[in-house]
Design a protein around this motif. Structure first.
Motif, PDB file in Angstrom:
ATOM      1  N   TRP A 208      11.103  -1.350   9.714  1.00  0.00           N
ATOM      2  CA  TRP A 208       9.823  -1.599  10.392  1.00  0.00           C
ATOM      3  C   TRP A 208       9.628  -0.625  11.533  1.00  0.00           C
ATOM      4  CZ3 TRP A 208       8.021  -2.690  15.233  1.00  0.00           C
ATOM      5  CH2 TRP A 208       6.714  -3.161  15.316  1.00  0.00           C
ATOM      6  N   PHE A 209      10.662  -0.431  12.348  1.00  0.00           N
ATOM      7  CA  PHE A 209      10.557   0.514  13.463  1.00  0.00           C
ATOM      8  C   PHE A 209      10.307   1.929  12.962  1.00  0.00           C
ATOM      9  CE2 PHE A 209      12.679   3.729  16.080  1.00  0.00           C
ATOM     10  CZ  PHE A 209      11.976   3.582  17.272  1.00  0.00           C
ATOM     11  N   ALA A 210      11.072   2.360  11.967  1.00  0.00           N
ATOM     12  CA  ALA A 210      10.933   3.719  11.444  1.00  0.00           C
ATOM     13  C   ALA A 210       9.541   3.959  10.856  1.00  0.00           C
ATOM     14  CB  ALA A 210      12.009   3.987  10.388  1.00  0.00           C
ATOM     15  N   GLU A 211       8.973   2.938  10.248  1.00  0.00           N
ATOM     16  CA  GLU A 211       7.680   3.099   9.580  1.00  0.00           C
ATOM     17  C   GLU A 211       6.524   3.189  10.554  1.00  0.00           C
ATOM     18  OE1 GLU A 211       5.093   0.906   6.020  1.00  0.00           O
ATOM     19  OE2 GLU A 211       7.017   0.081   6.701  1.00  0.00           O
ATOM     20  N   TYR A 212       6.608   2.472  11.680  1.00  0.00           N
ATOM     21  CA  TYR A 212       5.452   2.370  12.575  1.00  0.00           C
ATOM     22  C   TYR A 212       5.601   3.155  13.874  1.00  0.00           C
ATOM     23  CZ  TYR A 212       3.689  -1.242   9.476  1.00  0.00           C
ATOM     24  OH  TYR A 212       3.222  -1.924   8.372  1.00  0.00           O
ATOM     25  N   GLN A 213       6.727   3.785  14.104  1.00  0.00           N
ATOM     26  CA  GLN A 213       6.850   4.617  15.300  1.00  0.00           C
ATOM     27  C   GLN A 213       5.961   5.855  15.139  1.00  0.00           C
ATOM     28  OE1 GLN A 213       8.735   7.832  15.465  1.00  0.00           O
ATOM     29  NE2 GLN A 213      10.638   7.463  14.358  1.00  0.00           N
ATOM     30  N   PRO A 214       5.666   6.594  16.223  1.00  0.00           N
ATOM     31  CA  PRO A 214       4.632   7.648  16.152  1.00  0.00           C
ATOM     32  C   PRO A 214       4.877   8.746  15.125  1.00  0.00           C
ATOM     33  CG  PRO A 214       5.155   7.121  18.438  1.00  0.00           C
ATOM     34  CD  PRO A 214       6.144   6.384  17.598  1.00  0.00           C
ATOM     35  N   PHE A 215       6.134   9.157  14.897  1.00  0.00           N
ATOM     36  CA  PHE A 215       6.366  10.323  14.062  1.00  0.00           C
ATOM     37  C   PHE A 215       6.185  10.049  12.573  1.00  0.00           C
ATOM     38  CE2 PHE A 215       8.256  12.071  17.881  1.00  0.00           C
ATOM     39  CZ  PHE A 215       7.942  13.419  17.777  1.00  0.00           C
ATOM     40  N   SER A 216       6.619   8.895  12.081  1.00  0.00           N
ATOM     41  CA  SER A 216       6.576   8.650  10.638  1.00  0.00           C
ATOM     42  C   SER A 216       5.174   8.732  10.045  1.00  0.00           C
ATOM     43  CB  SER A 216       7.218   7.299  10.306  1.00  0.00           C
ATOM     44  OG  SER A 216       8.616   7.363  10.453  1.00  0.00           O
ATOM     45  N   PRO A 217       4.151   8.066  10.628  1.00  0.00           N
ATOM     46  CA  PRO A 217       2.804   8.197  10.045  1.00  0.00           C
ATOM     47  C   PRO A 217       2.300   9.634  10.050  1.00  0.00           C
ATOM     48  CG  PRO A 217       2.890   6.345  11.577  1.00  0.00           C
ATOM     49  CD  PRO A 217       4.163   7.115  11.746  1.00  0.00           C
ATOM     50  N   ALA A 218       2.614  10.380  11.125  1.00  0.00           N
ATOM     51  CA  ALA A 218       2.173  11.777  11.177  1.00  0.00           C
ATOM     52  C   ALA A 218       2.891  12.616  10.133  1.00  0.00           C
ATOM     53  CB  ALA A 218       2.414  12.339  12.577  1.00  0.00           C
ATOM     54  N   ILE A 219       4.196  12.379   9.955  1.00  0.00           N
ATOM     55  CA  ILE A 219       4.964  13.135   8.960  1.00  0.00           C
ATOM     56  C   ILE A 219       4.465  12.836   7.550  1.00  0.00           C
ATOM     57  CG2 ILE A 219       7.249  13.338   7.882  1.00  0.00           C
ATOM     58  CD1 ILE A 219       8.436  12.935  10.697  1.00  0.00           C
ATOM     59  N   GLU A 220       4.216  11.566   7.256  1.00  0.00           N
ATOM     60  CA  GLU A 220       3.737  11.204   5.918  1.00  0.00           C
ATOM     61  C   GLU A 220       2.346  11.785   5.656  1.00  0.00           C
ATOM     62  OE1 GLU A 220       5.433   9.794   3.522  1.00  0.00           O
ATOM     63  OE2 GLU A 220       7.166   9.749   4.849  1.00  0.00           O
ATOM     64  N   THR A 221       1.510  11.799   6.691  1.00  0.00           N
ATOM     65  CA  THR A 221       0.173  12.384   6.529  1.00  0.00           C
ATOM     66  C   THR A 221       0.269  13.882   6.294  1.00  0.00           C
ATOM     67  OG1 THR A 221      -0.764  10.686   7.991  1.00  0.00           O
ATOM     68  CG2 THR A 221      -2.088  12.659   7.605  1.00  0.00           C
TER      69      THR A 221
END
Length: 264
Positions: A208-221
């Motif tokens: 949960w932390f890894a998925e919603y911290q700032p870097f993961s959404p930007a990396i996936e995008t």
């Protein structure tokens, strides 16, 4: 000249100062870039075969892992260069340069904007270097021109957000060493994101932390834009929301720190 014209001129002057400083003392930028380059080569050529087992259901190879890891390394580079800005701002504070700027007839915001704009420009140049290394070792994006523009816009937005946070860290730190220590989250969070392995491969309590911290959404995008994989509305919205929120928070924090009267 109007007030806005004076402010714009001051912004350009401070931007020029920071770019000249970076050109005269390139060692900090080169040292900061060295870490993501070493991580890229380490994970591809030492751990690549092992790490690739965690993507594409275990059917990936080293070439697939290169494509997977490069977007994460690009955004890690953004965090690393932002850390350099925190150190630079803290150095200006301890050497008394910020105190001198406070007494000059210039736009106060231009002092901070010069640091931010200068770092964003340096970050974009650093990202071109990292991207060149990625292409040399087998990274093969298939983005359209529009997707490349969107990817560049995303990386600029992330750089802007992290740089404003870094400026606040530099202003709040007693010295350059303190700024470097305070900025550790900018370098540690990418290691705890989807940069190196998918969040699905992580333990449930940490996912949960890894998925919603700032870097993961930007990396996936960014990964979706460069490689044509699915982005998902959630990742895109979270990435933009994190960037806008951190930019606003960093700006307000930096402004409050800069306008605070120095202790006697």
């Amino acid at each position: 000249m109007s007030t806005a014209g004076h402010a714009f001129r001051d912004n350009l002057t401070m931007l020029r100062r920071n770019l000249l400083h970076a050109r005269r003392y390139p060692s900090l930028t080169l040292n900061i870039m060295l870490t993501p380059v070493m991580l890229l080569l380490l994970f591809v050529y030492v751990f690549g075969n092992v790490m690739s087992a965690g993507i594409n259901g275990g059917h990936a190879d080293r070439a697939d892992y290169v494509s997977y890891i490069v977007p994460g390394i690009l955004l890690m580079t953004v965090g690393m260069t932002a850390l350099g800005t925190a150190v630079s701002v803290a150095t200006d504070m301890t050497e008394g340069i910020m105190a001198r700027f406070r007494t000059m007839a210039i736009s106060r915001a231009s002092v901070l904007i010069g640091h931010v704009a200068g770092n964003v420009i340096q970050t974009m140049l650093a990202l071109l270097g990292i991207l060149g290394i990625g292409l040399a070792i087998g990274f093969r994006p298939d983005a359209t021109p529009v997707e490349w523009i969107a990817a560049a816009g995303l990386m600029t937005l992330v750089s802007l957000a992290l740089t404003w946070i870094a400026v606040g860290m530099g202003l709040a730190s007693p010295n350059a060493e303190g700024a470097s220590n305070m900025g550790l989250p900018l370098t540690m969070l990418p290691l705890l994101s989807s940069a190196f392995v998918p969040v699905d491969a992580m333990p449930g309590w940490f996912r949960w932390f890894a998925e919603y911290q700032p870097f993961s959404p930007a990396i996936e995008t960014l990964r979706g834009l460069l490689l044509g994989t699915g982005i998902g509305t959630k990742n895109a919205v979270l990435a933009v929301a994190w960037c806008l929120g951190l930019s606003l928070l960093g700006y307000l924090w930096s402004k409050a720190q800069f306008n605070r009267e120095p202790k006697r």
